[in-house]
Write a protein that holds these residues in place. Structure first.
Motif, PDB file in Angstrom:
ATOM      1  N   GLN A  91       0.829  -1.209   0.000  1.00 17.86           N
ATOM      2  CA  GLN A  91       0.000   0.000   0.000  1.00 17.86           C
ATOM      3  C   GLN A  91       0.863   1.258   0.000  1.00 17.86           C
ATOM      4  OE1 GLN A  91      -2.756   0.196   3.281  1.00 17.86           O
ATOM      5  NE2 GLN A  91      -3.565   2.201   2.665  1.00 17.86           N
ATOM      6  N   VAL A  92       1.911   1.260   0.816  1.00 17.85           N
ATOM      7  CA  VAL A  92       2.812   2.410   0.873  1.00 17.85           C
ATOM      8  C   VAL A  92       3.527   2.601  -0.459  1.00 17.85           C
ATOM      9  CG1 VAL A  92       4.902   3.322   1.952  1.00 17.85           C
ATOM     10  CG2 VAL A  92       3.129   2.268   3.366  1.00 17.85           C
ATOM     11  N   ALA A  93       3.983   1.490  -1.041  1.00 17.69           N
ATOM     12  CA  ALA A  93       4.695   1.570  -2.314  1.00 17.69           C
ATOM     13  C   ALA A  93       3.780   2.099  -3.419  1.00 17.69           C
ATOM     14  CB  ALA A  93       5.242   0.196  -2.696  1.00 17.69           C
ATOM     15  N   GLY A  94       2.526   1.641  -3.429  1.00 18.60           N
ATOM     16  CA  GLY A  94       1.592   2.133  -4.434  1.00 18.60           C
ATOM     17  C   GLY A  94       1.375   3.634  -4.330  1.00 18.60           C
ATOM     18  N   GLY A  95       1.210   4.141  -3.118  1.00 23.90           N
ATOM     19  CA  GLY A  95       1.042   5.583  -2.922  1.00 23.90           C
ATOM     20  C   GLY A  95       2.286   6.359  -3.302  1.00 23.90           C
ATOM     21  N   TYR A  96       3.464   5.814  -2.993  1.00 24.31           N
ATOM     22  CA  TYR A  96       4.713   6.486  -3.312  1.00 24.31           C
ATOM     23  C   TYR A  96       4.915   6.599  -4.824  1.00 24.31           C
ATOM     24  CZ  TYR A  96       9.648   6.540  -4.579  1.00 24.31           C
ATOM     25  OH  TYR A  96      10.845   6.795  -5.202  1.00 24.31           O
ATOM     26  N   PHE A  97       4.652   5.518  -5.550  1.00 22.12           N
ATOM     27  CA  PHE A  97       4.854   5.544  -7.002  1.00 22.12           C
ATOM     28  C   PHE A  97       3.889   6.515  -7.678  1.00 22.12           C
ATOM     29  CE2 PHE A  97       6.698   1.156  -6.367  1.00 22.12           C
ATOM     30  CZ  PHE A  97       7.999   1.548  -6.640  1.00 22.12           C
ATOM     31  N   LYS A  98       2.694   6.611  -7.191  1.00 23.97           N
ATOM     32  CA  LYS A  98       1.754   7.603  -7.749  1.00 23.97           C
ATOM     33  C   LYS A  98       2.238   9.019  -7.460  1.00 23.97           C
ATOM     34  CE  LYS A  98      -2.424   4.737  -7.660  1.00 23.97           C
ATOM     35  NZ  LYS A  98      -1.748   3.464  -7.331  1.00 23.97           N
ATOM     36  N   ALA A  99       2.843   9.226  -6.290  1.00 20.28           N
ATOM     37  CA  ALA A  99       3.391  10.542  -5.959  1.00 20.28           C
ATOM     38  C   ALA A  99       4.562  10.894  -6.881  1.00 20.28           C
ATOM     39  CB  ALA A  99       3.846  10.573  -4.501  1.00 20.28           C
ATOM     40  N   THR A 100       5.403   9.895  -7.204  1.00 21.26           N
ATOM     41  CA  THR A 100       6.519  10.166  -8.098  1.00 21.26           C
ATOM     42  C   THR A 100       6.029  10.530  -9.501  1.00 21.26           C
ATOM     43  OG1 THR A 100       6.750   7.809  -8.682  1.00 21.26           O
ATOM     44  CG2 THR A 100       8.068   8.646  -6.842  1.00 21.26           C
ATOM     45  N   LEU A 101       4.916   9.927  -9.930  1.00 20.71           N
ATOM     46  CA  LEU A 101       4.342  10.302 -11.214  1.00 20.71           C
ATOM     47  C   LEU A 101       3.969  11.780 -11.225  1.00 20.71           C
ATOM     48  CD1 LEU A 101       3.154   9.767 -14.017  1.00 20.71           C
ATOM     49  CD2 LEU A 101       1.056   8.965 -12.890  1.00 20.71           C
ATOM     50  N   ALA A 102       3.336  12.223 -10.143  1.00 23.67           N
ATOM     51  CA  ALA A 102       2.973  13.644 -10.048  1.00 23.67           C
ATOM     52  C   ALA A 102       4.217  14.529 -10.063  1.00 23.67           C
ATOM     53  CB  ALA A 102       2.157  13.888  -8.784  1.00 23.67           C
ATOM     54  N   VAL A 103       5.257  14.119  -9.342  1.00 22.93           N
ATOM     55  CA  VAL A 103       6.487  14.911  -9.269  1.00 22.93           C
ATOM     56  C   VAL A 103       7.162  14.999 -10.633  1.00 22.93           C
ATOM     57  CG1 VAL A 103       8.834  14.927  -8.344  1.00 22.93           C
ATOM     58  CG2 VAL A 103       6.903  14.512  -6.825  1.00 22.93           C
ATOM     59  N   CYS A 158       4.352   1.528 -14.779  1.00 29.50           N
ATOM     60  CA  CYS A 158       5.172   1.162 -13.620  1.00 29.50           C
ATOM     61  C   CYS A 158       4.980   2.122 -12.447  1.00 29.50           C
ATOM     62  CB  CYS A 158       6.651   1.124 -14.005  1.00 29.50           C
ATOM     63  SG  CYS A 158       7.071  -0.266 -15.072  1.00 29.50           S
ATOM     64  N   LEU A 159       4.045   3.043 -12.578  1.00 36.35           N
ATOM     65  CA  LEU A 159       3.803   4.004 -11.507  1.00 36.35           C
ATOM     66  C   LEU A 159       2.361   3.979 -11.002  1.00 36.35           C
ATOM     67  CD1 LEU A 159       5.783   7.047 -12.980  1.00 36.35           C
ATOM     68  CD2 LEU A 159       6.516   5.490 -11.163  1.00 36.35           C
ATOM     69  N   VAL A 160       1.452   3.493 -11.818  1.00 34.95           N
ATOM     70  CA  VAL A 160       0.040   3.518 -11.416  1.00 34.95           C
ATOM     71  C   VAL A 160      -0.567   2.122 -11.330  1.00 34.95           C
ATOM     72  CG1 VAL A 160      -0.305   5.823 -12.367  1.00 34.95           C
ATOM     73  CG2 VAL A 160      -0.752   3.813 -13.803  1.00 34.95           C
ATOM     74  N   SER A 161       0.181   1.092 -11.705  1.00 38.67           N
ATOM     75  CA  SER A 161      -0.354  -0.266 -11.689  1.00 38.67           C
ATOM     76  C   SER A 161      -0.287  -0.852 -10.281  1.00 38.67           C
ATOM     77  CB  SER A 161       0.407  -1.154 -12.676  1.00 38.67           C
ATOM     78  OG  SER A 161       0.339  -0.633 -13.985  1.00 38.67           O
ATOM     79  N   SER A 162      -0.794  -2.066 -10.146  1.00 41.25           N
ATOM     80  CA  SER A 162      -0.771  -2.750  -8.857  1.00 41.25           C
ATOM     81  C   SER A 162       0.661  -3.104  -8.466  1.00 41.25           C
ATOM     82  CB  SER A 162      -1.616  -4.027  -8.919  1.00 41.25           C
ATOM     83  OG  SER A 162      -1.051  -4.948  -9.845  1.00 41.25           O
ATOM     84  N   PHE A 163       0.860  -3.353  -7.175  1.00 38.28           N
ATOM     85  CA  PHE A 163       2.201  -3.673  -6.707  1.00 38.28           C
ATOM     86  C   PHE A 163       2.684  -4.989  -7.309  1.00 38.28           C
ATOM     87  CE2 PHE A 163       5.072  -5.751  -3.685  1.00 38.28           C
ATOM     88  CZ  PHE A 163       6.070  -4.799  -3.622  1.00 38.28           C
ATOM     89  N   LEU A 166       4.121  -4.198 -10.620  1.00 34.33           N
ATOM     90  CA  LEU A 166       5.401  -3.509 -10.486  1.00 34.33           C
ATOM     91  C   LEU A 166       6.519  -4.486 -10.174  1.00 34.33           C
ATOM     92  CD1 LEU A 166       4.293  -0.417  -8.348  1.00 34.33           C
ATOM     93  CD2 LEU A 166       4.493  -0.579 -10.823  1.00 34.33           C
ATOM     94  N   ALA A 167       6.257  -5.399  -9.228  1.00 36.17           N
ATOM     95  CA  ALA A 167       7.290  -6.340  -8.824  1.00 36.17           C
ATOM     96  C   ALA A 167       7.650  -7.310  -9.945  1.00 36.17           C
ATOM     97  CB  ALA A 167       6.823  -7.125  -7.595  1.00 36.17           C
ATOM     98  N   THR A 168       6.690  -7.591 -10.816  1.00 36.02           N
ATOM     99  CA  THR A 168       6.910  -8.574 -11.880  1.00 36.02           C
ATOM    100  C   THR A 168       7.526  -7.958 -13.130  1.00 36.02           C
ATOM    101  OG1 THR A 168       5.016  -9.847 -11.074  1.00 36.02           O
ATOM    102  CG2 THR A 168       5.815 -10.347 -13.295  1.00 36.02           C
TER     103      THR A 168
END
Length: 356
Positions: A91-103, A158-163, A166-168
């Motif tokens: 959950q944390v990783a998903g939120g972080y990757f979406k934040a990086t997309l915005a950045v 790789c930023l908005v998909s499920s964890f 991303l891992a795969t």
């Protein structure tokens, strides 16, 4: 995932210090720029608003990092094998990757706002220069196209998909190579557009007759874009040096924040001279331009206007309400007409106030 992810090279406090420190310097420079413009022209111009828009985007990016910086270091530590993941890691990783997309989107948008600001500034500067628009429009088109190219090259999946996705799919050598290639390609677009933007004012200087030290000073003002280019190259060289590992996010986004802030500072430097200048009380034309040239000098109070006065006029139009302008209008208008009739002349250098 751990085998392709670098350990964080920047401490959290240092990261936030550079992010907010860069924004603090940028907002001071923007304040001085606005003060110079309002003091000289009683209003802000359209290129000023693009700089302010870039500043707001940098602020939004800084706020995003303030909220998600802890998540970034948590994800980096787990990905590099320095820390065991908790139950909330996905959950944390998903939120972080979406934040990086915005950045990332905020970063490119801020940089290209500064490019558009320079383009609008140079367009007004060379409004009366023959052939200037034939250069300006293609450069403008390339600049807009490269912005959408940078936005389109982002690895959205790789930023908005499920964890699990991303891992795969996003820790593979192919995904890492794609990230490195787009990092270098976007840097090339950034530098190329800056070089094209610099061609516009230098092409105008080529057709203007003035003393070499004046051309040198103007060339220095026009070359400030090189500073942004240098930071773009440094950012890519330091972050993308290893094609087999994913760039360290803390290092990448630190340099991204620095580059965006430096771009805003550079855009403001050319207007600082307005804060400390004095305008001549009654300039008169010493001599008009010779046919086929734009060589013209102004004399005020028994002396030629200094280079600093010319640099002041680069930013925008003179104050219509200042003393002495009503008296100088007729002579200066004649000189402007002489320059315009030959199809040459840098518009902003000799722009004449109109009667109210």
């Amino acid at each position: 995932m751990a085998s392709t992810v670098q350990e964080p090279r920047v401490e959290r406090s240092v990261f936030l210090g550079f992010v907010w420190g860069g924004f603090a310097v940028a907002i001071i420079c923007c304040g001085l720029r606005c003060l110079a413009r309002i003091r000289t022209f009683k209003k802000l111009l359209i290129d000023d608003y693009f700089v302010l828009l870039a500043l707001s985007l940098v602020l939004a990016s800084a706020i995003t990092w303030q909220i998600f910086v802890q998540d970034m270091y948590y994800v980096l530590a787990v990905s590099a094998g320095l820390e065991m993941p908790g139950e909330d890691f996905s959950q944390v990783a998903g939120g972080y990757f979406k934040a990086t997309l915005a950045v990332i989107i905020l970063f490119y948008s801020a940089l290209w706002c500064i490019k558009i600001s320079f383009l609008l500034f140079f367009r007004r500067l060379g409004n009366n220069v023959r052939g200037q628009r034939r250069i300006w429009w293609p450069v403008f088109g390339v600049t807009v196209a490269t912005y959408f190219a940078c936005i389109g090259s982002i690895q959205y999946q790789c930023l908005v998909s499920s964890f699990e996705y991303l891992a795969t799919n996003c820790a593979t050598p192919a995904a890492t190579s794609f990230q490195q290639i787009t990092l270098k390609l976007n840097c090339a677009w950034d530098v190329i557009t800056d070089c094209l933007i610099m061609l516009i004012p230098f092409s105008m200087l080529k057709g203007v007759q003035m003393r070499w030290h004046r051309k040198l000073a103007l060339g220095g003002i026009f070359s400030l874009v090189v500073i942004t280019m240098v930071f773009a190259i440094i950012r890519t060289a330091l972050v993308g040096s290893d094609n087999k590992t994913q760039p360290d996010s803390s290092w990448l986004y630190l340099w991204s924040a620095i580059e965006a802030s430096v771009a805003i500072i550079v855009a403001c430097l050319a207007t600082f001279r307005n804060l400390f200048s004095r305008e001549s009380s009654r300039p008169q034309v010493e001599k008009a331009a010779a046919p086929g040239s734009s060589n013209m000098f102004l004399r005020g109070s028994g002396r030629r206007i200094k280079m600093s006065d010319i640099l002041d006029s680069l930013a925008s139009k003179p104050d219509h309400g200042g003393s002495g302008y009503q008296e100088q209008s007729e002579d200066a208008s004649d000189a402007q007409s002489s320059v315009d009739n030959h199809g040459h002349g840098i518009h902003s250098l000799y722009e004449v106030p109109r009667a109210a």
